[in-house]
Scaffold this motif. Structure first.
Motif, PDB file in Angstrom:
ATOM      1  N   UNK A  39       2.383  15.342   4.465  1.00 45.86           N
ATOM      2  CA  UNK A  39       2.413  14.570   5.709  1.00 45.86           C
ATOM      3  C   UNK A  39       2.045  13.104   5.479  1.00 45.86           C
ATOM      4  N   UNK A  40       1.533  12.770   4.307  1.00 48.50           N
ATOM      5  CA  UNK A  40       0.961  11.428   4.115  1.00 48.50           C
ATOM      6  C   UNK A  40       1.994  10.316   4.267  1.00 48.50           C
ATOM      7  N   UNK A  41       3.264  10.621   3.954  1.00 50.08           N
ATOM      8  CA  UNK A  41       4.308   9.584   3.971  1.00 50.08           C
ATOM      9  C   UNK A  41       4.455   8.980   5.374  1.00 50.08           C
ATOM     10  N   UNK A  42       4.081   9.728   6.398  1.00 48.13           N
ATOM     11  CA  UNK A  42       4.232   9.213   7.771  1.00 48.13           C
ATOM     12  C   UNK A  42       3.369   7.966   7.975  1.00 48.13           C
ATOM     13  N   UNK A  43       2.120   8.039   7.479  1.00 43.13           N
ATOM     14  CA  UNK A  43       1.227   6.872   7.639  1.00 43.13           C
ATOM     15  C   UNK A  43       1.256   5.969   6.414  1.00 43.13           C
ATOM     16  N   UNK A  44       1.679   6.512   5.259  1.00 45.16           N
ATOM     17  CA  UNK A  44       1.665   5.738   4.009  1.00 45.16           C
ATOM     18  C   UNK A  44       3.025   5.878   3.342  1.00 45.16           C
ATOM     19  N   UNK A  45       4.024   5.078   3.784  1.00 44.83           N
ATOM     20  CA  UNK A  45       5.404   5.206   3.287  1.00 44.83           C
ATOM     21  C   UNK A  45       5.520   5.093   1.757  1.00 44.83           C
ATOM     22  N   UNK A  46       4.549   4.420   1.099  1.00 49.40           N
ATOM     23  CA  UNK A  46       4.622   4.283  -0.366  1.00 49.40           C
ATOM     24  C   UNK A  46       4.523   5.646  -1.059  1.00 49.40           C
ATOM     25  N   UNK A  47       4.121   6.682  -0.260  1.00 48.29           N
ATOM     26  CA  UNK A  47       4.059   8.055  -0.812  1.00 48.29           C
ATOM     27  C   UNK A  47       5.417   8.462  -1.384  1.00 48.29           C
ATOM     28  N   UNK A  48       6.485   7.835  -0.859  1.00 46.69           N
ATOM     29  CA  UNK A  48       7.860   8.124  -1.328  1.00 46.69           C
ATOM     30  C   UNK A  48       8.304   7.101  -2.373  1.00 46.69           C
ATOM     31  N   UNK A  49       7.344   6.379  -2.955  1.00 53.13           N
ATOM     32  CA  UNK A  49       7.660   5.312  -3.908  1.00 53.13           C
ATOM     33  C   UNK A  49       8.080   5.830  -5.273  1.00 53.13           C
ATOM     34  N   UNK A  50       8.332   4.866  -6.189  1.00 51.47           N
ATOM     35  CA  UNK A  50       8.871   5.231  -7.508  1.00 51.47           C
ATOM     36  C   UNK A  50       7.800   5.276  -8.596  1.00 51.47           C
ATOM     37  N   UNK A  51       6.531   4.937  -8.260  1.00 53.02           N
ATOM     38  CA  UNK A  51       5.480   5.058  -9.278  1.00 53.02           C
ATOM     39  C   UNK A  51       4.255   5.748  -8.672  1.00 53.02           C
ATOM     40  N   UNK A  52       4.525   6.976  -8.170  1.00 50.42           N
ATOM     41  CA  UNK A  52       3.473   7.775  -7.549  1.00 50.42           C
ATOM     42  C   UNK A  52       2.806   8.700  -8.569  1.00 50.42           C
ATOM     43  N   UNK A  53       1.574   9.082  -8.196  1.00 50.47           N
ATOM     44  CA  UNK A  53       0.779   9.990  -9.049  1.00 50.47           C
ATOM     45  C   UNK A  53       0.205  11.115  -8.202  1.00 50.47           C
ATOM     46  N   UNK A  54      -0.132  12.273  -8.799  1.00 49.64           N
ATOM     47  CA  UNK A  54      -0.053  12.568 -10.226  1.00 49.64           C
ATOM     48  C   UNK A  54       1.369  12.930 -10.665  1.00 49.64           C
ATOM     49  N   UNK A  55       1.491  13.255 -11.973  1.00 48.84           N
ATOM     50  CA  UNK A  55       2.750  13.743 -12.531  1.00 48.84           C
ATOM     51  C   UNK A  55       2.467  14.973 -13.402  1.00 48.84           C
ATOM     52  N   UNK A  56       3.526  15.699 -13.712  1.00 49.17           N
ATOM     53  CA  UNK A  56       3.428  16.767 -14.715  1.00 49.17           C
ATOM     54  C   UNK A  56       3.589  16.101 -16.078  1.00 49.17           C
TER      55      UNK A  56
END
Ligand SMILES: NS(=O)(=O)/N=C1/NCCS1
Ligand SMILES: [Zn+2]
Length: 260
Positions: free
Chosen positions: A14-31
Motif C-alpha cells: 500500500x505504500x506506493x499510494x503515499x510514497x510513489x517512489x515505491x514504484x521507482x527503479x532503485x528500490x530496496x531490498x533486493x534478492x
C-alpha cells in the motif's frame, strides 16, 4: 492519513499510494543472487574501512515498528564503493514472527530470521542525516544477516537483555555501559555485495548505497524471542514482528561483489 506499517491495510503493497517512489527503479531490498554479481576489484583496491567509537550512554528506543539505537559519537566508514566519509547515525533491525522469515534482503531467495541495519550519512558532502536522506549519494547502510545458533551474540546481548525496558512504543533507555557498535559487525567485513538502492521504509528515498555482508552474525533463539516481545504500541498492543519489506526487482542495476 493512515500511518504506514506492515499489516494488511497499511503494509508494503500500500505504500506506493503515499510514497510513489515505491514504484521507482532503485528500490530496496533486493534478492541477492551471488552468481549474478560482478566481482569488482576496485572495491578491494580501496578497502572498506570502519572507524567506530564507543558510545558513552547509547540511547535505545522503540519507535513502534522496530528497535533503534541513536548514535552520538563520531563513528565513520569510508572506502569500498563509497566516496567520502559516512557517519553512523543509527542502527535498527527487522525480524520475523518465526525463524523462517524476517530479513529484508534475501540470498538466492532465502530469508534469514532477521537483518541488522547500520545507517550512515555522507558527512563529507552533507551536514546532517536530514539533509542527506534524499540525496542519491546521501546514505550508506550496512545490511547484516542474523542466523540462529545455540550461543547468544555477546554484542547484541547488551541490548536484548534490556529490551523489556523499551517494550512499549516511545519508550527509550540509555545503555549505561560504554557500547561500541563495532561489536555488531561480522568477523569478515571484506566480503560483501553492494548496489544502489533505497530506504526500505517510507519515505523510501533512493539515496542508499547498500553494503550487505556475506557473513551473518549468530544470535540465540532467546534473543530472537526478546525482539518478538517488543510491542507496536502500549501495553496489550500487537508484537513487533514481520517488520520487513519483501524484495523488489533489481532491474537495470549492477550488483557488485567485493569477492569472487
Ligand atoms: N530500513 S532502512 O534503514 O532502509 N530505512 C530507514 N528509514 C529511515 C532511516 S533508515
Ligand atoms: Zn532497516
Amino acid at each position: 492519513m493512515a500511518t504506514w506499517g506492515y499489516g494488511n491495510d497499511n503494509g508494503p503493497a500500500t505504500w506506493v499510494k503515499s510514497f510513489p517512489v515505491a514504484a521507482g527503479t532503485r528500490q530496496s531490498p533486493i534478492d541477492i543472487v551471488p552468481t549474478a554479481a560482478k566481482c569488482d576489484t576496485k572495491l578491494t583496491e580501496n578497502p572498506l574501512t570502519v572507524n567506530y567509537s564507543p558510545e558513552p550512554a547509547m540511547e535505545l528506543c522503540n519507535p513502534g515498528l522496530s528497535v533503534k539505537a541513536n548514535i552520538k559519537s563520531k563513528s565513520v566508514i569510508k572506502g569500498g564503493p563509497l566516496e567520502g566519509e559516512y557517519k553512523l547515525e543509527q542502527f535498527h533491525l527487522h525480524w520475523g514472527s518465526a525463524d523462517k522469515q524476517g530479513s529484508e534482503h534475501t540470498l538466492n531467495g532465502k530469508m534469514f530470521p532477521a537483518e541488522l541495519h547500520l545507517v550512515h550519512y555522507n558527512a563529507t558532502k552533507y551536514s546532517s542525516f536530514g539533509e542527506a536522506v534524499d540525496k542519491p549519494d546521501g546514505l550508506a547502510v550496512f545490511g547484516i544477516f542474523l542466523k540462529i545458533s545455540d550461543k547468544p551474540h555477546q554484542g547484541l546481548k547488551s541490548l536484548t537483555d534490556v529490551l523489556s525496558e523499551v517494550q512499549y512504543k516511545d519508550k527509550s533507555i540509555n545503555i549505561k555501559q560504554e557500547y561500541n557498535p563495532v561489536c555488531l559487525l561480522p568477523d569478515n567485513i571484506n566480503k560483501y555485495w553492494t548496489y544502489l538502492g533505497s530506504l526500505t521504509t517510507p519515505p523510501l528515498c533512493e539515496s542508499v548505497t547498500w553494503i550487505v555482508f556475506e557473513e551473518p552474525i549468530e544470535v540465540s533463539e532467546d534473543q530472537m524471542k526478546a525482539f518478538r516481545a517488543l510491542c507496536c504500541g502500549e501495553c496489550g498492543s500487537a508484537p513487533i514482528v514481520d517488520n520487513y519489506r519483501p524484495p523488489l526487482p533489481l532491474g537495470n542495476r549492477q550488483l557488485r561483489a567485493s569477492f569472487q
